[in-house]
Structure formats: structure tokens, C-alpha cells
Design a protein around this motif. Structure first.
Motif, PDB file in Angstrom:
ATOM      1  N   UNK A 191      79.108 -12.893 137.708  1.00  0.00           N
ATOM      2  CA  UNK A 191      79.811 -14.150 137.481  1.00  0.00           C
ATOM      3  C   UNK A 191      78.875 -15.339 137.494  1.00  0.00           C
ATOM      4  N   UNK A 192      77.786 -15.241 138.279  1.00  0.00           N
ATOM      5  CA  UNK A 192      76.890 -16.387 138.436  1.00  0.00           C
ATOM      6  C   UNK A 192      75.704 -16.349 137.472  1.00  0.00           C
ATOM      7  N   UNK A 193      75.465 -15.210 136.770  1.00  0.00           N
ATOM      8  CA  UNK A 193      74.310 -15.128 135.861  1.00  0.00           C
ATOM      9  C   UNK A 193      74.486 -16.111 134.718  1.00  0.00           C
ATOM     10  N   UNK A 194      73.432 -16.893 134.370  1.00  0.00           N
ATOM     11  CA  UNK A 194      73.548 -17.879 133.294  1.00  0.00           C
ATOM     12  C   UNK A 194      73.727 -17.186 131.939  1.00  0.00           C
ATOM     13  N   UNK A 195      74.539 -17.762 131.115  1.00  0.00           N
ATOM     14  CA  UNK A 195      74.740 -17.224 129.769  1.00  0.00           C
ATOM     15  C   UNK A 195      73.662 -17.780 128.843  1.00  0.00           C
ATOM     16  N   UNK A 196      73.106 -16.944 127.965  1.00  0.00           N
ATOM     17  CA  UNK A 196      72.054 -17.362 127.025  1.00  0.00           C
ATOM     18  C   UNK A 196      72.661 -17.612 125.653  1.00  0.00           C
ATOM     19  N   UNK A 197      72.347 -18.790 125.080  1.00  0.00           N
ATOM     20  CA  UNK A 197      72.870 -19.145 123.767  1.00  0.00           C
ATOM     21  C   UNK A 197      72.223 -18.281 122.694  1.00  0.00           C
ATOM     22  N   UNK A 198      72.969 -17.947 121.666  1.00  0.00           N
ATOM     23  CA  UNK A 198      72.438 -17.179 120.551  1.00  0.00           C
ATOM     24  C   UNK A 198      71.375 -18.001 119.825  1.00  0.00           C
ATOM     25  N   UNK A 199      70.281 -17.359 119.392  1.00  0.00           N
ATOM     26  CA  UNK A 199      69.216 -18.108 118.710  1.00  0.00           C
ATOM     27  C   UNK A 199      69.744 -18.793 117.450  1.00  0.00           C
ATOM     28  N   UNK A 200      69.278 -20.032 117.236  1.00  0.00           N
ATOM     29  CA  UNK A 200      69.732 -20.798 116.074  1.00  0.00           C
ATOM     30  C   UNK A 200      69.198 -20.169 114.793  1.00  0.00           C
ATOM     31  N   UNK A 201      70.028 -20.107 113.765  1.00  0.00           N
ATOM     32  CA  UNK A 201      69.607 -19.559 112.485  1.00  0.00           C
ATOM     33  C   UNK A 201      68.917 -20.633 111.643  1.00  0.00           C
ATOM     34  N   UNK A 202      68.044 -20.211 110.768  1.00  0.00           N
ATOM     35  CA  UNK A 202      67.400 -21.108 109.815  1.00  0.00           C
ATOM     36  C   UNK A 202      67.538 -20.497 108.425  1.00  0.00           C
ATOM     37  N   UNK A 203      67.562 -21.362 107.404  1.00  0.00           N
ATOM     38  CA  UNK A 203      67.660 -20.875 106.038  1.00  0.00           C
ATOM     39  C   UNK A 203      66.390 -20.099 105.669  1.00  0.00           C
ATOM     40  N   UNK A 204      66.573 -19.000 104.975  1.00  0.00           N
ATOM     41  CA  UNK A 204      65.457 -18.247 104.426  1.00  0.00           C
ATOM     42  C   UNK A 204      65.357 -18.582 102.946  1.00  0.00           C
ATOM     43  N   UNK A 205      64.170 -18.998 102.517  1.00  0.00           N
ATOM     44  CA  UNK A 205      63.969 -19.439 101.130  1.00  0.00           C
ATOM     45  C   UNK A 205      62.861 -18.612 100.493  1.00  0.00           C
ATOM     46  N   UNK A 206      63.183 -17.932  99.409  1.00  0.00           N
ATOM     47  CA  UNK A 206      62.155 -17.241  98.629  1.00  0.00           C
ATOM     48  C   UNK A 206      61.796 -18.102  97.424  1.00  0.00           C
ATOM     49  N   UNK A 207      60.573 -17.942  96.900  1.00  0.00           N
ATOM     50  CA  UNK A 207      60.136 -18.747  95.756  1.00  0.00           C
ATOM     51  C   UNK A 207      59.057 -18.009  94.982  1.00  0.00           C
ATOM     52  N   UNK A 208      59.094 -18.170  93.662  1.00  0.00           N
ATOM     53  CA  UNK A 208      58.083 -17.592  92.784  1.00  0.00           C
ATOM     54  C   UNK A 208      57.897 -18.517  91.590  1.00  0.00           C
ATOM     55  N   UNK A 209      56.631 -18.787  91.231  1.00  0.00           N
ATOM     56  CA  UNK A 209      56.324 -19.669  90.094  1.00  0.00           C
ATOM     57  C   UNK A 209      56.060 -18.850  88.846  1.00  0.00           C
ATOM     58  N   UNK A 210      56.408 -19.409  87.695  1.00  0.00           N
ATOM     59  CA  UNK A 210      56.189 -18.709  86.428  1.00  0.00           C
ATOM     60  C   UNK A 210      54.740 -18.773  85.959  1.00  0.00           C
ATOM     61  N   UNK A 211      53.937 -19.680  86.545  1.00  0.00           N
ATOM     62  CA  UNK A 211      52.548 -19.849  86.130  1.00  0.00           C
ATOM     63  C   UNK A 211      51.633 -19.934  87.338  1.00  0.00           C
ATOM     64  N   UNK A 212      50.434 -19.385  87.194  1.00  0.00           N
ATOM     65  CA  UNK A 212      49.379 -19.584  88.178  1.00  0.00           C
ATOM     66  C   UNK A 212      48.337 -20.566  87.655  1.00  0.00           C
ATOM     67  N   UNK A 213      48.269 -20.696  86.323  1.00  0.00           N
ATOM     68  CA  UNK A 213      47.378 -21.649  85.660  1.00  0.00           C
ATOM     69  C   UNK A 213      48.197 -22.422  84.644  1.00  0.00           C
ATOM     70  N   UNK A 214      48.100 -23.756  84.662  1.00  0.00           N
ATOM     71  CA  UNK A 214      48.892 -24.598  83.761  1.00  0.00           C
ATOM     72  C   UNK A 214      48.003 -25.660  83.138  1.00  0.00           C
ATOM     73  N   UNK A 215      48.458 -26.186  81.992  1.00  0.00           N
ATOM     74  CA  UNK A 215      47.755 -27.268  81.308  1.00  0.00           C
ATOM     75  C   UNK A 215      48.561 -28.551  81.482  1.00  0.00           C
ATOM     76  N   UNK A 216      47.914 -29.593  82.008  1.00  0.00           N
ATOM     77  CA  UNK A 216      48.584 -30.859  82.268  1.00  0.00           C
ATOM     78  C   UNK A 216      49.171 -31.434  80.987  1.00  0.00           C
TER      79      UNK A 216
END
Length: 258
Positions: free
Chosen positions: A20-45
Motif C-alpha cells: 500500500x505504501x510503495x510509490x507508483x511509477x508513472x509510465x514512460x512518456x512516448x515520443x513520435x518516431x519519424x523515419x525519413x529518406x531523401x531521393x537524392x544524395x547529390x543535387x544541382x543548385x
């Protein structure tokens, strides 16, 4: 109650009290997971568009993701675009670089409610840009100067032309292994006499890349040569003295990064 029963009851009571006296631990906060991929590794300005695609979880349809980038050795990230997340959690962000140099892109999904913000991994893109060759600092130069010339009744600004007919001409430029292409037109100018001739040779670090025989009416237009990993570029022009000729490397440009 015997002694064993009493002891068991005492232990059970103590365990219940601790529970009854043991402290309760809050669930870890979630963060957005973002994936990313570019169509080019070399580009011309000013020519290519970098498209960054990815997915956000948990899904956040209708919300925004932010494209961030940093150029060269800068430490701070700058927001350069936004996009709306689709119903399936995907997004598309676009950027059209205007200046050469290395840069990194990443995608930010701002926090919403109980979900904290999230970032994608950084994506590196090398950006090249066309620049006028005559704007670069030249090395040794003989009988060859920047000029505004006419070839086939068309104007070619920012060119290189011979100054004295019949005299060997040359100029050198240091590319420093930062360029990939040389684009130029080779010809005798309209001021050359009928029957005159000449030649143009392009050399990179001592290796001949191209040789062109020139005559009035002969135009080698918009030739592109590979100068990847070239440190020093040299242009050699020759002309006849009689009939007098003027040879030109018209509007030469190099595709370089910083």
C-alpha cells in the motif's frame, strides 16, 4: 491461534502494508518516431528538388511535420518547410537548394498532447552549382583574356578569347578537386578572317581531355567534360596569324561544390 498461524498472519499484514505504501511509477512518456529518406544524395543548385519522404508513428493525420536543414559547418538547424501528415502516417517534404555546399536535412514532428516531439535521422546531401569559370582566380595566363564575343552572330558573355593571332595562348585554373563538370563552347569568333583556323585543347592534371580543330563556321557547342577529382585545369588555344583568327572558349562554366 498457534504460533505458526500468528507468524504467517503477521508476515501477510506487513506485506500488505508495504504494497500500500510503495510509490507508483508513472509510465514512460512516448515520443513520435519519424523515419525519413531523401531521393537524392547529390543535387544541382537551382535545378534539382530534394524530396524527403517518411512516416510518423503513432499516426498523427492532419498534423504538421517540419523540414529542418543546416548548411556546411553550421551548428544550428533552420526550418525550411512544412507538410501535412497523411491518413496513413506518411508525409512528403520538398526543398530546392539555391547555393552549393554540403547540407543535412532532418524532419521534426512537434509534440502533441501526451506524445513528445520526435526527430528523424539526419540526411546528408551534397549540392553542386554551376559557376562562371572566369569568376574563379586564374593561374598563369598567356595571350588569353576574359571577353564578350560573337560566334555565329550570337553573343557569348563571360568568355575567354585570344588577343594576338598566331601566338600560342593558355590559361590555368585550380579546381581543387571540388568540381565535377566543365561546360563550354569552342569556336573561332566572328571577327576571324575567312580561311583562318585554330585549335583548342583541354588538359586536366596533365591529361588531355579534349582536342578540337577550329575553323570559321565550326562550333563545338555546349560540350560537357568530366573533371571529377581534377586539381588543375588548363586551356590551350592556337590560331593562324594569316589569315588572322581569334579563338574563344565561350561562356565556360564549372559545376562545383564549396
Amino acid at each position: 491461534m498457534n504460533r505458526i498461524t500468528a507468524l504467517a498472519a503477521t508476515v501477510a499484514l506487513a506485506a500488505g502494508s508495504l504494497a500500500l505504501t510503495a510509490p507508483t511509477q508513472a509510465a514512460p512518456a512516448r515520443a513520435y518516431k519519424v523515419t525519413a529518406k531523401a531521393n537524392l544524395e547529390v543535387a544541382v543548385a537551382k535545378e534539382d528538388t530534394v524530396k524527403v519522404r517518411g512516416r510518423v508513428t503513432p499516426k498523427a493525420a492532419g498534423q504538421k511535420v517540419v523540414l529542418q536543414q543546416r548548411v556546411g559547418n553550421k551548428k544550428t538547424w533552420k526550418a525550411t518547410g512544412k507538410a501535412t501528415i497523411k491518413r496513413n502516417g506518411t508525409y512528403v517534404l520538398k526543398d530546392k537548394p539555391t547555393t552549393p555546399g554540403s547540407r543535412e536535412y532532418r524532419v521534426l514532428k512537434p509534440g502533441k498532447g501526451a506524445v513528445k516531439k520526435g526527430y528523424s535521422k539526419a540526411l546528408e546531401v551534397q549540392v553542386y552549382g554551376w559557376e562562371k569559370l572566369i569568376n574563379r582566380v586564374s593561374g598563369p595566363s598567356v595571350n588569353l583574356e576574359p571577353a564578350y564575343v560573337y560566334i555565329g552572330a550570337e553573343a557569348y558573355p563571360s568568355s575567354l578569347a585570344t588577343t594576338t593571332s598566331g601566338t600560342p595562348s593558355s590559361i590555368e585554373y585550380t579546381l581543387g578537386r571540388k568540381c565535377t563538370d566543365l561546360r563550354a563552347t569552342y569556336a573561332l569568333t566572328d571577327s576571324s578572317a575567312t580561311g583562318s583556323s585554330g585549335a583548342a585543347t583541354v588538359t586536366a592534371d596533365g591529361e588531355v581531355l579534349a582536342v578540337h580543330s577550329l575553323a570559321v563556321g565550326t562550333i563545338v557547342a555546349d560540350e560537357v567534360l568530366d573533371v571529377t577529382d581534377v586539381f588543375r585545369l588548363k586551356l590551350d588555344l592556337s590560331t593562324t596569324a594569316t589569315p588572322a583568327a581569334v579563338a574563344a572558349v565561350a561562356t565556360p562554366e564549372v559545376l562545383c561544390t564549396r
